[in-house]
Design a protein around this motif. Sequence first.
Motif, mmCIF file in Angstrom:
data_model
loop_
_atom_site.group_PDB
_atom_site.id
_atom_site.type_symbol
_atom_site.label_atom_id
_atom_site.label_comp_id
_atom_site.label_asym_id
_atom_site.label_seq_id
_atom_site.Cartn_x
_atom_site.Cartn_y
_atom_site.Cartn_z
ATOM 1 N N LEU A 156 0.843 -1.203 0.000
ATOM 2 C CA LEU A 156 0.000 0.000 0.000
ATOM 3 C C LEU A 156 0.875 1.250 0.000
ATOM 4 N N ALA A 157 1.970 1.209 0.734
ATOM 5 C CA ALA A 157 2.899 2.355 0.764
ATOM 6 C C ALA A 157 3.514 2.576 -0.626
ATOM 7 N N VAL A 182 -5.991 -0.313 -4.969
ATOM 8 C CA VAL A 182 -5.063 -1.439 -4.844
ATOM 9 C C VAL A 182 -5.882 -2.728 -4.763
ATOM 10 N N VAL A 183 -5.496 -3.733 -5.547
ATOM 11 C CA VAL A 183 -6.239 -4.997 -5.586
ATOM 12 C C VAL A 183 -5.367 -6.117 -5.024
ATOM 13 N N TYR A 184 -5.854 -6.755 -3.958
ATOM 14 C CA TYR A 184 -5.129 -7.875 -3.345
ATOM 15 C C TYR A 184 -5.695 -9.191 -3.868
ATOM 16 N N PRO A 185 -4.972 -10.306 -3.680
ATOM 17 C CA PRO A 185 -5.429 -11.592 -4.255
ATOM 18 C C PRO A 185 -6.632 -12.188 -3.542
ATOM 19 N N ASP A 220 -7.494 1.515 8.085
ATOM 20 C CA ASP A 220 -7.132 2.845 8.600
ATOM 21 C C ASP A 220 -6.096 3.525 7.703
ATOM 22 N N GLU A 221 -5.050 2.776 7.327
ATOM 23 C CA GLU A 221 -3.966 3.368 6.532
ATOM 24 C C GLU A 221 -4.457 3.703 5.125
#
Length: 315
Positions: free
Chosen positions: A32-33, A43-46, A83-84
Amino acid sequence: MSRIVTVGAAQLGPINRSDSREAVVTRMLALLAQAAESACDLVVYPELALTTFFPRWFLNDINEADHFYETAMPNEATQPLFDEARRLGIGFCLGYALRETDAAGQVRRWNVQTLVERDGTQVATFKKVHIPGHESNEPDRPFQHLERYYFEPSPDGFGVWNAFGGRIGMMICNDRRWPESYREMGLQGVEMILCGYNTPLHYAPDPSQDRLQGFHNTLVMSSGAYQNGTFVVGVAKGGTEEGVPSLAESTIFAPSGEVLARAKTTGDELVVAQCDLDWCRSYTGTLFDFDRYRRPEVYSRLTAQRGVVIDEASP
Ligand code: ING
């Protein structure tokens, strides 16, 4: 005025059975950073991004698998990610296993993805439609694929939602192999489809397909993107996880079917592309103008039949 969504495919490498959710979330925060440095909007996670791919093991008492499922989202382990992301103004799509009790007191188990907007609001949670693999213990396999034991198929089908300035849809892993998945969203005006996957390189029912896993992965998402004039973001949990080599090759496809960006590793890696959603109209407004060219009046088999029917009377 163009509608550009800068999307990051956040590929994850292996997650071990012993890895804590906190350890995985730390990895996700690092991606994410990186996404913030690349000015990503999304952002797409698996698929099943918080745990190892646990359907590779049979547990006689399915309740012993409860710890692989989330019962709420966000929860203590994932709150730091929510949160981030909100602090950075980045939306995300997160795949995980969901266990819930329905109104009748029945335990339900789903393979899901949740889409979160840049302000932290949860847009939707999608349940996987096509559940591959097998329902019962098959100990002779080198590893199992018991998704049909651990998850129910979605009763809801495919949705498309207004988010990130466009029309966003979701599908999970095996859904990407079925053209119906893309067309169901195409007919809802989808402009970007988000898809996490866990795909072992070895396919026990037909090992001749093993060498073709990367080709098939590209084939189906490239075709689905082109034939429906949509971007497709495919995001892997790749590498060798608990001894099982799994396909990486996370890729962002254009409505043209072209590859815009692809992972170079089998580990944690952010793959970024700037996607102008107005590109979709170049296809949906011409070649794939569904309202002008489709012929649903002759497509009756597509929803009337599950399997093949041979008309014996036909020559
Ligand atoms: N995995 C696989 C997929 O459709 C699979 C199932 C494995 C199909 C290997 C073909 C070969 O990519 C999930 N999780 O659906």
